[in-house]
Motif scaffolding. Structure first.
Motif, mmCIF file in Angstrom:
data_model
loop_
_atom_site.group_PDB
_atom_site.id
_atom_site.type_symbol
_atom_site.label_atom_id
_atom_site.label_comp_id
_atom_site.label_asym_id
_atom_site.label_seq_id
_atom_site.Cartn_x
_atom_site.Cartn_y
_atom_site.Cartn_z
ATOM 1 N N GLY B 53 0.683 -1.097 -0.125
ATOM 2 C CA GLY B 53 -0.004 0.138 0.137
ATOM 3 C C GLY B 53 0.877 1.184 0.021
ATOM 4 O O GLY B 53 1.765 1.547 -0.700
ATOM 5 N N ASP B 54 0.361 2.237 0.715
ATOM 6 C CA ASP B 54 1.001 3.547 0.817
ATOM 7 C C ASP B 54 2.421 3.572 1.003
ATOM 8 O O ASP B 54 2.941 2.711 2.019
ATOM 9 C CB ASP B 54 0.548 4.331 1.902
ATOM 10 N N ASN B 55 3.200 4.258 0.131
ATOM 11 C CA ASN B 55 4.675 4.085 0.592
ATOM 12 C C ASN B 55 5.367 4.747 1.659
ATOM 13 O O ASN B 55 6.468 4.412 1.923
ATOM 14 C CB ASN B 55 5.417 4.349 -0.864
ATOM 15 N N LEU B 56 4.329 5.552 2.228
ATOM 16 C CA LEU B 56 4.970 6.384 3.447
ATOM 17 C C LEU B 56 4.292 5.574 4.436
ATOM 18 O O LEU B 56 3.161 5.664 4.631
ATOM 19 C CB LEU B 56 4.589 7.799 3.305
ATOM 20 N N VAL B 57 4.819 4.941 5.512
ATOM 21 C CA VAL B 57 4.594 4.314 6.707
ATOM 22 C C VAL B 57 4.910 5.119 7.979
ATOM 23 O O VAL B 57 6.029 5.522 7.945
ATOM 24 C CB VAL B 57 5.256 3.070 6.841
ATOM 25 N N LYS B 58 4.011 4.983 8.876
ATOM 26 C CA LYS B 58 4.134 6.004 10.150
ATOM 27 C C LYS B 58 4.204 4.899 11.186
ATOM 28 O O LYS B 58 3.352 4.002 11.098
ATOM 29 C CB LYS B 58 3.050 6.863 10.378
ATOM 30 N N GLY B 59 5.153 5.278 12.118
ATOM 31 C CA GLY B 59 5.364 4.201 13.145
ATOM 32 C C GLY B 59 5.274 4.921 14.440
ATOM 33 O O GLY B 59 4.740 6.153 14.822
ATOM 34 N N SER B 60 6.176 4.396 15.469
ATOM 35 C CA SER B 60 6.170 4.906 16.671
ATOM 36 C C SER B 60 7.086 5.929 16.996
ATOM 37 O O SER B 60 8.004 6.074 16.280
ATOM 38 C CB SER B 60 6.732 3.684 17.763
ATOM 39 N N TYR B 61 6.830 6.925 18.259
ATOM 40 C CA TYR B 61 7.764 7.831 18.638
ATOM 41 C C TYR B 61 7.812 8.869 17.420
ATOM 42 O O TYR B 61 8.962 9.476 17.246
ATOM 43 C CB TYR B 61 8.979 7.350 18.998
ATOM 44 N N GLY B 62 6.858 8.991 16.647
ATOM 45 C CA GLY B 62 6.939 9.970 15.501
ATOM 46 C C GLY B 62 7.810 9.826 13.995
ATOM 47 O O GLY B 62 8.173 10.533 13.331
ATOM 48 N N PHE B 63 8.354 8.508 14.402
ATOM 49 C CA PHE B 63 9.209 8.182 13.105
ATOM 50 C C PHE B 63 8.166 7.782 11.829
ATOM 51 O O PHE B 63 6.974 7.156 12.188
ATOM 52 C CB PHE B 63 10.043 6.805 13.368
ATOM 53 N N GLU B 64 8.773 7.428 10.563
ATOM 54 C CA GLU B 64 8.118 7.208 9.555
ATOM 55 C C GLU B 64 9.340 6.842 8.562
ATOM 56 O O GLU B 64 10.565 6.783 8.852
ATOM 57 C CB GLU B 64 7.597 8.470 9.049
ATOM 58 N N ALA B 65 8.863 5.847 7.552
ATOM 59 C CA ALA B 65 9.782 5.434 6.660
ATOM 60 C C ALA B 65 9.111 5.662 5.380
ATOM 61 O O ALA B 65 7.951 5.373 5.082
ATOM 62 C CB ALA B 65 10.107 4.231 6.940
ATOM 63 N N GLU B 66 9.834 5.586 4.168
ATOM 64 C CA GLU B 66 9.375 5.761 2.735
ATOM 65 C C GLU B 66 9.804 4.764 2.161
ATOM 66 O O GLU B 66 11.252 4.512 2.039
ATOM 67 C CB GLU B 66 9.825 7.158 2.281
ATOM 68 N N PHE B 67 9.129 3.793 1.650
ATOM 69 C CA PHE B 67 9.345 2.876 0.771
ATOM 70 C C PHE B 67 9.516 3.189 -0.968
ATOM 71 O O PHE B 67 8.551 4.029 -1.165
ATOM 72 C CB PHE B 67 8.334 1.666 0.931
ATOM 73 N N ASN B 68 10.515 2.757 -1.396
ATOM 74 C CA ASN B 68 10.882 3.459 -2.683
ATOM 75 C C ASN B 68 11.397 1.992 -3.538
ATOM 76 O O ASN B 68 12.309 1.394 -3.444
ATOM 77 C CB ASN B 68 11.946 4.393 -2.913
ATOM 78 N N LYS B 69 10.244 1.414 -4.218
ATOM 79 C CA LYS B 69 10.603 0.086 -4.878
ATOM 80 C C LYS B 69 11.539 0.077 -5.740
ATOM 81 O O LYS B 69 12.410 -0.701 -6.194
ATOM 82 C CB LYS B 69 9.177 -0.482 -5.488
ATOM 83 N N SER B 70 11.591 1.237 -6.721
ATOM 84 C CA SER B 70 12.606 1.445 -7.934
ATOM 85 C C SER B 70 13.839 1.471 -7.266
ATOM 86 O O SER B 70 15.052 0.945 -7.969
ATOM 87 C CB SER B 70 12.393 2.567 -8.738
ATOM 88 N N GLN B 71 14.117 2.006 -6.126
ATOM 89 C CA GLN B 71 15.370 2.215 -5.569
ATOM 90 C C GLN B 71 15.815 0.869 -4.611
ATOM 91 O O GLN B 71 16.765 1.236 -3.853
ATOM 92 C CB GLN B 71 15.608 3.519 -4.990
#
Lengths: 116, 115
Positions: B53-71
């Motif tokens: 799903g959404d490439n931007l994932v939100k997590g604990s303690y204000g962290f997030e991560a961006e998934f980039n399939k091509s890279q």
């Protein structure tokens, strides 16, 4: 939820002693648990996969007679370091999961083992 | 074979500034991706995961991560770092088809946030 408890936190003992570390899943059942070893400021090195009711699967280079793993119930796995020597001193961490590749592993707080 | 690379041994950032911890992976298929944080003499704490799903994932303690399939990247981010974010961060991957499979960890990145 999904709490993993590891005991003891610290162990200091003489060379030649055997040390047992317990890993418990407190609020879920874990068919599979993992045991890791970590050196200072390094990544986790998987030692073995502990399977409830069957023999553990050890990673290449890990001595199964040295690091005995028992997973006798769905909530408890133990790692026994037999005849420990100073080179066995390390930080040992266990983990367990709810099952399913999409589920994160939940980790115990680790055991600092120091062999004198 | 799976591999995970965290190219930076250490990241230094001033408190209040944005924090980025880099992770790239090399796996067959589409793996599940995870971030964990480790404080001194503690086990790893789960921060977030990418499943689909959404490439931007939100997590604990204000962290997030961006998934980039091509890279083939999954960089961890925090808009405004805190001194308490100073810790060791691990990226990990798992094969989607392996229900009880091992996590493959990166080497870890030490984050130092200065006041």
């Amino acid at each position: 939820g999904a709490v993993v408890s590891q005991h003891p936190s610290w162990v200091i003992c003489k060379s030649g002693t055997s040390v047992k570390i317990e890993c418990r899943s407190l609020d879920f059942q874990a068919t599979t648990m993992f045991w890791y070893r970590q050196f200072p400021k390094q990544s986790l090195m998987l030692m073995a996969t502990s399977n409830e009711g069957s023999k553990a699967t050890y990673e290449q280079g890990v001595e199964k007679d040295k690091f005995l793993i028992n997973h006798a119930s769905l909530t408890l796995s133990t790692l026994t370091v037999t005849s420990a020597h100073p080179e066995d001193s390390s930080f040992y961490i266990c983990s367990a999961g709810l099952g399913g590749a999409h589920q994160p592993q939940h980790f115990g707080d680790g055991t600092r083992l120091s062999i004198l | 074979a799976q591999s995970v690379a965290q190219p930076e041994d250490q990241v230094n950032v001033a408190e209040g500034n944005p924090l980025t911890v880099k992770c790239t992976y090399s796996v067959s298929g589409n793996p599940y991706l995870f971030w964990y944080v480790q404080y001194p003499n503690r086990g790893l704490q789960f921060l977030l995961k990418y499943i689909t799903g959404d490439n931007l994932v939100k997590g604990s303690y204000g962290f997030e991560a961006e998934f980039n399939k091509s890279q083939t990247s999954f960089h961890l981010k925090k808009p405004s770092a805190l001194v308490s974010d100073s810790a060791l961060y691990f990226c990990a991957v798992r094969d989607r088809t392996d229900s009880w499979g091992k996590l493959q960890f990166g080497a870890g990145t030490q984050v130092v946030v200065t006041p």
